[in-house]
Design an enzyme around this catalytic site. Structure first.
Site, PDB file in Angstrom:
ATOM      1  N   GLU A  50      26.650  37.281 -53.236  1.00 40.36           N
ATOM      2  CA  GLU A  50      26.999  35.856 -53.446  1.00 40.36           C
ATOM      3  C   GLU A  50      26.943  35.483 -54.924  1.00 40.36           C
ATOM      4  O   GLU A  50      26.578  34.366 -55.278  1.00 40.36           O
ATOM      5  CB  GLU A  50      26.059  34.916 -52.655  1.00 40.36           C
ATOM      6  CG  GLU A  50      26.103  35.049 -51.173  1.00 40.36           C
ATOM      7  CD  GLU A  50      27.507  35.021 -50.607  1.00 40.36           C
ATOM      8  OE1 GLU A  50      28.421  34.492 -51.247  1.00 40.36           O
ATOM      9  OE2 GLU A  50      27.690  35.573 -49.507  1.00 40.36           O
TER      10      GLU A  50
HETATM   11  C1  LIG Z   1      25.063  44.803 -48.894  1.00 38.58           C
HETATM   12  C2  LIG Z   1      26.191  44.091 -49.548  1.00 38.58           C
HETATM   13  C3  LIG Z   1      26.879  43.110 -48.830  1.00 38.58           C
HETATM   14  C4  LIG Z   1      27.965  42.459 -49.421  1.00 38.58           C
HETATM   15  N1  LIG Z   1      28.692  41.553 -48.688  1.00 38.58           N
HETATM   16  C5  LIG Z   1      29.865  41.091 -49.194  1.00 38.58           C
HETATM   17  C6  LIG Z   1      30.755  40.322 -48.390  1.00 38.58           C
HETATM   18  O1  LIG Z   1      30.470  39.996 -47.248  1.00 38.58           O
HETATM   19  N2  LIG Z   1      31.936  39.946 -48.940  1.00 38.58           N
HETATM   20  C7  LIG Z   1      32.308  40.286 -50.208  1.00 38.58           C
HETATM   21  O2  LIG Z   1      33.400  39.932 -50.622  1.00 38.58           O
HETATM   22  N3  LIG Z   1      31.475  40.999 -51.013  1.00 38.58           N
HETATM   23  C8  LIG Z   1      30.277  41.418 -50.529  1.00 38.58           C
HETATM   24  N4  LIG Z   1      29.438  42.164 -51.316  1.00 38.58           N
HETATM   25  C9  LIG Z   1      29.779  42.375 -52.706  1.00 38.58           C
HETATM   26  C10 LIG Z   1      28.900  41.565 -53.657  1.00 38.58           C
HETATM   27  O3  LIG Z   1      29.216  40.203 -53.554  1.00 38.58           O
HETATM   28  C11 LIG Z   1      29.078  42.132 -55.069  1.00 38.58           C
HETATM   29  O4  LIG Z   1      28.372  43.362 -55.101  1.00 38.58           O
HETATM   30  C12 LIG Z   1      28.594  41.209 -56.149  1.00 38.58           C
HETATM   31  O5  LIG Z   1      29.394  40.058 -56.233  1.00 38.58           O
HETATM   32  C13 LIG Z   1      28.584  41.874 -57.522  1.00 38.58           C
HETATM   33  O6  LIG Z   1      29.792  42.540 -57.772  1.00 38.58           O
HETATM   34  P1  LIG Z   1      29.772  44.078 -58.181  1.00 38.58           P
HETATM   35  O7  LIG Z   1      28.855  44.800 -57.282  1.00 38.58           O
HETATM   36  O8  LIG Z   1      31.160  44.571 -58.277  1.00 38.58           O
HETATM   37  O9  LIG Z   1      29.116  44.112 -59.609  1.00 38.58           O
HETATM   38  P2  LIG Z   1      29.884  43.938 -60.990  1.00 38.58           P
HETATM   39  O10 LIG Z   1      30.765  42.743 -60.943  1.00 38.58           O
HETATM   40  O11 LIG Z   1      30.505  45.224 -61.371  1.00 38.58           O
HETATM   41  O12 LIG Z   1      28.674  43.618 -61.966  1.00 38.58           O
HETATM   42  C14 LIG Z   1      27.810  44.636 -62.498  1.00 38.58           C
HETATM   43  C15 LIG Z   1      26.798  43.954 -63.435  1.00 38.58           C
HETATM   44  O13 LIG Z   1      27.493  43.284 -64.495  1.00 38.58           O
HETATM   45  C16 LIG Z   1      27.153  41.893 -64.507  1.00 38.58           C
HETATM   46  N5  LIG Z   1      28.356  41.124 -64.838  1.00 38.58           N
HETATM   47  C17 LIG Z   1      29.600  41.256 -64.311  1.00 38.58           C
HETATM   48  N6  LIG Z   1      30.434  40.354 -64.857  1.00 38.58           N
HETATM   49  C18 LIG Z   1      29.711  39.630 -65.730  1.00 38.58           C
HETATM   50  C19 LIG Z   1      29.999  38.537 -66.595  1.00 38.58           C
HETATM   51  N7  LIG Z   1      31.206  37.981 -66.633  1.00 38.58           N
HETATM   52  N8  LIG Z   1      28.990  38.046 -67.358  1.00 38.58           N
HETATM   53  C20 LIG Z   1      27.752  38.571 -67.299  1.00 38.58           C
HETATM   54  N9  LIG Z   1      27.415  39.599 -66.505  1.00 38.58           N
HETATM   55  C21 LIG Z   1      28.386  40.126 -65.730  1.00 38.58           C
HETATM   56  C22 LIG Z   1      26.636  41.574 -63.115  1.00 38.58           C
HETATM   57  O14 LIG Z   1      25.739  40.463 -63.127  1.00 38.58           O
HETATM   58  C23 LIG Z   1      25.957  42.895 -62.729  1.00 38.58           C
HETATM   59  O15 LIG Z   1      24.656  42.923 -63.235  1.00 38.58           O
HETATM   60  C24 LIG Z   1      28.336  42.786 -50.753  1.00 38.58           C
HETATM   61  C25 LIG Z   1      27.614  43.756 -51.475  1.00 38.58           C
HETATM   62  C26 LIG Z   1      26.574  44.418 -50.879  1.00 38.58           C
HETATM   63  C27 LIG Z   1      25.862  45.489 -51.669  1.00 38.58           C
END
Ligand SMILES: Cc1cc2nc3c(=O)[nH]c(=O)nc-3n(C[C@H](O)[C@H](O)[C@H](O)COP(=O)(O)OP(=O)(O)OC[C@H]3O[C@@H](n4cnc5c(N)ncnc54)[C@H](O)[C@@H]3O)c2cc1C
Length: 593
Positions: A442
């Protein structure tokens, strides 16, 4: 060990600190929602959480979900279906949903308390219905009447569940990169134009399972004429089964293996010319998704709180039983071979840290949920606007602070148990693993901080943060305890100093504000907790002055003093962290990391 819902403290927060009946005077809930109603709802829901959800929590963790590669079906852990049916049949899924769609229309603040309790009892199982609530919010707000009548009531009653399909392998935080496409089709269903949705989504919570008759996916995708980036995202409703009961082109291609929430099916979904309808207007999907995510963010905050409470209960029970060493001031129980570890200040301190963070976060988050009710139901337009502003300001704080503190409390609970905490014999290790995701999904907590600092503080010329500070000032004026008064005054001055720094340094260089955002959120959240500790202690004192007595009431002032002595001083470190900005960060070259 069994989980017991903290009904006494929930009652104290809802009915004494927040005074729900007074808060709802000028709303449609006037005279209908009182202490008796809220307590009977909480008690009944707690019984289900304790007796149906919790008994299958550990099994859900060890068994996990299973995908049958031939049928594409996902089976949830044993016992989950029966517990979900109990939940649905008892009407808990529809508690705060609109009456027009089969809901019971009770306040969201009561639902918020239930979210805490169900997440504490079994976070994985609670998620199947938790995300459905977000789908209801988005559809109610933006879908056509036809889509509403086809899907809303079934979502409200829990016959169907909902998902949020945003994430793709190459885009999580940056949703502008979405590649999933939606192409207008010649066909109509329900009298509405259909679209064919194609693309791959990852980590979709509840993307496939056998708990409900149908699954309603809200999918972010791009139309052929979509502008680049986030402005080109549209939202589509894509059901697992179409209205003629045929299976749609949504295929679960795999399940994620995770460190926690193993009973929650985290799915890879392939949309293969899947049929769906556009929700609302083209290219407005991100805005719609945010309405869903705001509700989901508060829910995730409640997961942090619930798991902290569940872990604390285990830590407390263990500590009351475990005997090691002697009190440094001499044997407390000389007849025993060793004293109970509750005699050791370090153990007591770990437990008290958990207790005051949990109770403070409970008061704060329920108050924020109350703003959601007032934003919708206050009779006066200005009151609605003020509540909505406060809700917008506090949503990222509740999400990030409660999940950070949730993780910290689970960590402290493991530590309280010593080696036992690290073993599978005690459930704290499961809570420690389960709670970790709440800081990531989220929108990561880093993104919540940027939302607070980059958007919410400046919204409407800083009106909401100024209203918050005014509210704390009024509490300072009322506060009789000189120590709390002094600390709270200090909190406001540190908060103002941080705001001043952000205005000056952040305006000149946005990277300065971005570097300070997480420290600022924590500082702001700590001052907010301080406000709620002052309010809670004062409320308890007032009740005791009226002749009431209970350990809960006598512990509140002591807890407030502990909070101000041991947790609050962090604001003096945090202000320095805010003001440190980006200067010592940006100087690093990539090969120097
Ligand atoms: C168990 C689980 C359930 C989930 N359920 C859902 C779901 O139901 N629906 C869905 O759509 N998604 C879901 N997700 C996905 C989840 O919402 C994402 O993992 C989350 O939004 C972070 O995206 P990412 O993992 O790609 O990390 P990334 O976006 O790759 O981020 C990696 C790091 O970089 C930082 N970062 C990225 N961009 C910026 C920025 N602009 N400024 C500063 N810092 C930044 C982040 O804070 C993080 O620390 C789920 C994930 C998991 C693991």
């Amino acid at each position: 060990m069994s989980y017991k819902a903290p009904v006494e403290d929930i009652d104290f927060v809802l009915n004494e600190v927040l005074e729900l009946d007074r808060a709802f005077k000028e709303t449609k809930f006037n005279g209908t929602v009182d202490k008796e109603i809220s307590n009977s709802v909480i008690l009944e829901a707690s019984k289900l959480a304790e007796n149906s959800f919790h008994p299958v929590n550990a099994l859900g963790d060890s068994q996990g979900c299973h995908l049958n590669n031939e049928t594409g079906k996902v089976n949830v852990p044993d016992g989950f279906k029966a517990a979900y049916d109990d939940y649905r049949e008892a009407g808990w899924s529809s508690l705060s949903a609109p009456e027009a769609y089969g809901g019971q229309g009770l306040p969201l603040v009561i639902n918020c308390a239930l979210n805490e309790v169900f997440a504490a009892a079994n976070i994985s199982l609670s998620m199947y219905s938790g995300l459905t609530h977000g789908s209801i919010v988005a559809l109610k707000e933006y879908a056509s009447d036809t889509l509403k009548s086809a899907y809303l009531e079934k979502l409200v009653t829990g016959q169907y569940s909902g998902t949020m399909c945003l994430t793709e392998a190459h885009c999580g935080t940056d949703l502008g990169l979405i590649r999933t496409k939606a192409i207008p089709s010649q066909n109509k269903e329900l009298g509405l134009q259909m679209f064919e949705v194609s693309g791959s989504k990852i980590w979709i919570t509840g993307g496939e399972h056998d708990l409900t008759d149908n699954i309603v996916h809200l999918v972010l995708a791009k139309l052929p004429d979509a502008p680049n980036g986030t402005k080109g995202i549209s939202m589509f409703l894509v059901p697992k089964f179409l209205p003629d009961c045929s299976k749609n082109g949504v295929i679960c291609t795999g399940l994620e293996h995770k460190m926690g929430i193993n009973g929650s099916a985290t799915c890879f979904l392939s949309f293969e010319n899947a049929k769906g309808w556009l929700v609302g207007e083209p290219h407005q999907g991100l805005k719609y998704m945010f309405s869903m995510m705001n509700s989901a963010r508060l829910m995730v905050g409640m997961q942090g709180l619930g798991l902290a409470e569940a872990a604390y209960q285990i830590a407390l029970s263990f500590a009351k039983d475990r005997r090691q060493g002697r009190s440094v001031t001499g044997a407390a129980e000389p007849q025993e071979q060793a004293d109970c570890i509750m005699v050791h200040p370090d153990v007591r301190k770990m437990l008290l840290q958990q207790k005051v963070l949990i109770e403070g976060c409970r008061a704060m988050s329920y108050w924020v949920a109350l703003q959601e009710d007032l934003a919708e139901h206050a009779q006066d337009a200005q009151d609605r606007e003020d509540a909505n502003d406060m809700l917008a300001l506090m949503t990222p704080v509740v999400k990030a602070l409660l999940t950070d503190h949730g993780s910290l409390c689970c960590d402290l609970a493991v530590q309280t148990l010593g080696g036992s905490g690290y073993t599978k014999d005690w459930a704290v290790e499961q809570h420690y693993r389960d709670v970790r995701i709440s800081r990531i999904y989220e929108g990561t907590n880093g993104i919540q901080s940027l939302d607070l600092v980059g958007r919410k503080l400046a919204r409407k010329g800083g009106k909401s943060i100024q209203a918050f500070i005014k509210m704390v000032q009024s509490q300072i004026d009322l506060e009789q305890d000189s120590l709390i008064k002094e600390k709270l005054t200090h909190g406001v001055s540190v908060l103002n100093r941080a705001l001043g720094w952000l205005m000056k340094a952040g305006m000149a260089d946005k990277d300065q504000a971005a570097a300070s955002a997480t420290a600022f959120l924590k500082l702001f959240g700590t001052v907010a907790l301080a406000y709620f500790w002052s309010l809670s202690a004062m409320t308890a004192e007032k009740k005791m002055a009226q002749g009431e007595k209970s350990p809960l009431l006598t512990s509140k002032l002591k807890s407030a003093h502990f909070f101000f002595a041991h947790c609050f001083p962090e604001v003096d470190y945090l202000i320095q962290a805010v003001e440190a900005g980006n200067d010592t960060i940006r100087v690093f070259e990539l090969d120097e990391f």
